[in-house]
Scaffold this motif. Structure first.
Motif, mmCIF file in Angstrom:
data_model
loop_
_atom_site.group_PDB
_atom_site.id
_atom_site.type_symbol
_atom_site.label_atom_id
_atom_site.label_comp_id
_atom_site.label_asym_id
_atom_site.label_seq_id
_atom_site.Cartn_x
_atom_site.Cartn_y
_atom_site.Cartn_z
ATOM 1 N N ARG A 48 -1.555 5.435 -5.478
ATOM 2 C CA ARG A 48 -2.442 4.300 -5.760
ATOM 3 C C ARG A 48 -3.792 4.782 -6.276
ATOM 4 N N ASN A 49 -4.282 5.880 -5.720
ATOM 5 C CA ASN A 49 -5.563 6.428 -6.142
ATOM 6 C C ASN A 49 -5.504 6.935 -7.577
ATOM 7 N N PRO A 99 0.793 -1.233 0.000
ATOM 8 C CA PRO A 99 0.000 0.000 0.000
ATOM 9 C C PRO A 99 0.824 1.281 0.000
ATOM 10 N N LEU A 112 -5.892 4.257 4.359
ATOM 11 C CA LEU A 112 -4.491 4.306 3.933
ATOM 12 C C LEU A 112 -3.766 2.985 4.158
ATOM 13 N N TYR A 145 -7.944 12.823 5.864
ATOM 14 C CA TYR A 145 -8.616 11.626 5.371
ATOM 15 C C TYR A 145 -9.762 11.140 6.260
ATOM 16 N N TYR A 175 -1.076 6.583 -0.832
ATOM 17 C CA TYR A 175 -2.506 6.616 -1.143
ATOM 18 C C TYR A 175 -2.774 7.415 -2.415
ATOM 19 N N TRP A 234 -8.850 6.963 8.682
ATOM 20 C CA TRP A 234 -7.668 7.056 7.828
ATOM 21 C C TRP A 234 -6.838 5.786 7.870
#
Length: 211
Positions: free
Chosen positions: A149-150, A112, A208, A200, A146, A204
């Protein structure tokens, strides 16, 4: 042939010369060094240093206070060329995150996020997703992971190569900046948690993938 540069943040600790010696052994690669002002923001140092790098660069290897075999850079470059990962980090056993520690395999596995200890990153990805300088301490690792990846990218850890990341974290070190850095980490843990929550929300950790 891809163009890779090394971007290293300078540490004041005398042991950092071990890192410098290894960087200098990475022949045929342009090297850029940035001063974080002793214990200043790592995110700002890396962002400022990145702005010095030529735009025709393919990959940037961000190097902090680590020990490594110079030959691993060639492997990391090869893996970046073989995969669609936006960033790949060598494994290191004293990471705070289990998925960054070596599992004994030769695999590159999706994760991640990675710590900005020694990741190799695609230039165009970092250009569009720089580190958040308003995020305290370790928060920028989770935040960057994050956001990347987003945006549709993958991040990986290469268990086939390994680095050391010990001497600055050594609890017994009495070097002044090391002592300050340890104390700052303790003080900023709460600040980081609050910053991640503001950005977030209360969930979060789940969002995350904090482990």
């Amino acid at each position: 042939m891809s163009k890779t540069v090394i971007l290293s943040v300078v540490y004041t600790e005398p042991e950092w010369n071990q890192t410098l010696e290894r960087i200098e052994c990475c022949h045929d690669f342009d090297k850029f060094f940035v001063d974080r002002g002793g214990v200043g923001s790592l995110a700002k140092a890396y962002n400022d240093g990145f702005k010095q790098i030529p735009s025709n660069t393919d990959y940037v290897w961000f190097v902090s206070n680590v020990l490594f075999d110079p030959e691993i850079l060639k492997r990391l470059i090869g893996k970046m060329g073989e995969t669609s990962f936006a960033a790949i980090h060598p494994s290191f056993d004293n990471s705070d995150h289990l998925f960054c520690r070596s599992n004994g395999s030769d695999d590159v596995l999706s994760v991640p996020f990675v710590e900005f200890t020694a990741p190799i990153v695609r230039y165009d990805v970092f250009k569009n997703h720089m580190l958040d300088e308003d995020m305290p301490y370790w928060g920028h690792d989770l935040d960057w992971g994050y956001r990347v990846r987003n945006a549709g990218y993958k991040i990986g850890v290469d268990h086939g190569c390994k680095i050391g990341h010990e001497y600055i974290r050594n609890a017994g070190s009495e070097w002044p900046d090391t002592i300050i850095r340890r104390e700052l980490r303790k003080k900023t843990d709460g600040q980081t948690t609050r910053a991640l929550e503001r950005k977030y929300g209360k969930k979060w950790r789940e969002l995350l993938k904090w482990t």
